[in-house]
Design an enzyme around this catalytic site. Structure first.
Site, PDB file in Angstrom:
ATOM      1  CE  LYS A  76      70.903  30.437  55.616  1.00  0.00           C
ATOM      2  NZ  LYS A  76      69.453  30.716  55.429  1.00  0.00           N
ATOM      3  CB  SER A 151      68.875  29.357  51.775  1.00  0.00           C
ATOM      4  OG  SER A 151      68.496  30.071  52.936  1.00  0.00           O
ATOM      5  CB  SER A 175      65.705  29.581  54.343  1.00  0.00           C
ATOM      6  OG  SER A 175      65.852  29.799  52.977  1.00  0.00           O
TER       7      SER A 175
HETATM    8  N1  GLN Z   1      63.620  29.638  48.758  1.00  0.00           N
HETATM    9  C1  GLN Z   1      63.344  30.985  49.141  1.00  0.00           C
HETATM   10  C2  GLN Z   1      64.197  31.931  48.345  1.00  0.00           C
HETATM   11  O1  GLN Z   1      64.939  31.460  47.567  1.00  0.00           O
HETATM   12  C3  GLN Z   1      63.510  31.156  50.594  1.00  0.00           C
HETATM   13  C4  GLN Z   1      64.879  31.518  51.006  1.00  0.00           C
HETATM   14  C5  GLN Z   1      64.963  31.897  52.449  1.00  0.00           C
HETATM   15  O2  GLN Z   1      64.020  31.730  53.218  1.00  0.00           O
HETATM   16  N2  GLN Z   1      66.086  32.474  52.792  1.00  0.00           N
HETATM   17  O3  GLN Z   1      64.145  33.094  48.487  1.00  0.00           O
END
Ligand code: GLN
Length: 472
Positions: A76, A151, A175
């Site tokens: 990532k 994400s 994410s």
């Molecule tokens: N969707 C969640 C957020 O926007 C999780 C994001 C993540 O786990 N990095 O914070």
């Protein structure tokens, strides 16, 4: 040649059917030709991938074989790799090249993995659809009009598309697990403190964990075992010994599962997902496992707790991007104050700015007790309730997401709708527990559904053993 299991990959390497060099070439070629339609990758690392593959082939020829030899991966874009660009999918990191490698990245390299590129993600890992990225949205390889999730959307898409066998993502509120569910693959978030965060560009430091995506539970276990263990560069990383996480596929007869009635009664849950989940619970019972319905009083407050605490932590973590130290700097500014303001206003996207503002607000004196302090207490209550439930059963089980992958653009206009996407995944990171998503078959709309498991702190062996069993 593609593999779903590291054992099969190693058998093919041992028998001379393929080489790491050939696997790296194939991954690079496929990613290069298919990425334009999917946008899963921000950059291919051709020369370092080829050099690593050649080095692993040469080492194996000397008889030195390691756990992840030949495993093609992407990482990532929010973790750093020495000599390579890392951007957290943000304009503010434009031009940043890392002088060092994240511990997690170094560990997979040392174990023989081949990193072929960096994957698209939501900006600073903030999002559930990969739409907040400066590179534009990644697309779901199973349906290109839909999100691969977020994400870590690009990491999941690259594995689901078959370009690479595995990937690293990060999970703060879901994410890794949500994109795994949307793309029909496996993804795990280890226990908080199991994996070093050194070199992970921080979003919310008391939640963030690095973890793997793969096409089998066994690969998740093998990669997590390599990632795990203490690190002098991260004081929150636990020095507990790392147990063997290998799965053996045997029926773990004694396992017990608990699900929350409140999750199943939640109006956001797609009826077909609910039915598929209940059918799984029935077949587990029929196979002799204990499956219990439990009560959970906090479902409605999980998302608010998560967004108060993570935005507060993000507002502090993202203060370092000031236009001076890294990446993007506004031009034509006259004062230092103007440099900060303009660099941050121009460098951060809308969602990141929204979260910095929200986080700064909840930390303001006068509001601190009402928001941040209260959310901390509520986090503790959720931790206690969750741990009490895990004293009754080995694993908590639920659908990973309320519905299958949604269309790009559908939820981007209302942040609160997007935040509710996280309702089933935030409990584990609020409580610091290990969790994963595994495939649960296809919905009648043709898209994959995900099954979610949460285990006791540091009980990754049970988590992976159960995932192997449930996917076999
Ligand atoms: N969707 C969640 C957020 O926007 C999780 C994001 C993540 O786990 N990095 O914070």
């Amino acid at each position: 040649m593609t593999f779903d299991r590291i054992e099969d990959l190693h058998r093919a390497l041992d028998s001379g059917q393929t080489t790491c060099a050939a696997l790296a070439e194939e991954a690079l070629r496929r990613a290069e030709s298919e990425n334009p339609g999917i946008n899963a990758l921000a950059e291919l690392f051709g020369s370092s991938a080829r050099a690593q593959a050649a080095a692993v082939d040469a080492r194996r020829a000397q008889g030195d074989r390691r756990a992840l030899d030949g495993l093609t991966m992407v990482i990532k874009d929010n973790m750093v790799y020495q000599g390579h660009a890392a951007g957290a999918s943000s304009k503010i990191l434009t031009g940043f090249v890392s002088p060092y490698s994240a511990t997690a990245v170094q560990r997979v390299l040392d174990a023989g993995a081949i990193i072929v590129g960096r994957a698209n993600c939501d900006e600073f890992a903030m999002g559930s659809s990969n739409e907040t990225s400066v590179y534009g949205p990644a697309r779901n390889p199973l349906d290109r009009n839909r999100t691969p999730g977020g994400s870590s959307g690009g990491s999941a898409a690259a594995v689901a598309a078959g370009w690479v066998q595995a990937a690293l993502g990060s999970d703060t509120g879901g994410s890794i697990r949500q994109p795994a569910a949307f793309c029909g693959i496996f993804g795990a978030k280890p226990t908080y403190g199991r994996v070093s965060r050194y070199g992970l560009i921080a979003y919310a430091s008391s939640f963030d964990q690095i973890g793997p995506f793969a096409r089998s539970a066994g690969d998740l276990a093998a990669i997590t075992e390599v990632l795990s263990g203490s690190d002098a560069f991260d004081s929150t990383c636990s020095d507990r010994p790392v147990p063997s996480m290998a799965t053996d596929g045997r029926d773990p007869r004694s396992l017990s599962f608990g699900y929350y009635q409140e999750v199943l009664d939640n109006p956001a849950l797609d009826p077909e997902l609910r039915a598929a989940f209940m059918a799984r619970m029935e077949s587990l019972r029929a196979a002799g496992h204990r499956v219990e319905a439990l009560r959970f009083d906090y479902l409605d407050v999980l998302v608010p707790i998560y967004y108060i605490l993570t935005t507060a932590e993000a507002s502090a973590n993202l203060a370092r991007f000031d236009g001076v130290r890294y990446g993007y700097r506004a031009e034509g500014v006259k004062t230092l104050d103007e440099l900060y303001k303009r660099s941050r206003s121009e460098g951060f996207g809308t969602e990141v700015q929204r979260r910095i503002l929200l986080g700064t607000f909840v930390l303001r004196s006068g509001y601190f007790d009402a928001y941040y302090g209260k959310a901390q207490k509520a986090r503790r209550a959720v931790q206690d309730a969750t741990n009490a439930d895990l004293a009754k059963v080995d694993l908590l089980i639920s659908p990973t997401t309320p519905h299958t992958a949604f269309e790009l653009g559908r939820e981007a206009s209302d942040p609160t709708v997007m935040y509710l996407e996280d309702i089933f995944t935030v409990q584990a990171p609020i409580a610091g527990l290990p969790a994963l998503s595994l495939p649960m078959g296809l919905h009648s709309n043709g898209l994959p559904m995900g099954l979610h498991l949460t285990a006791k702190a540091f009980d990754e062996p049970t988590l992976f053993r159960a995932a192997e069993y449930l996917s076999s």
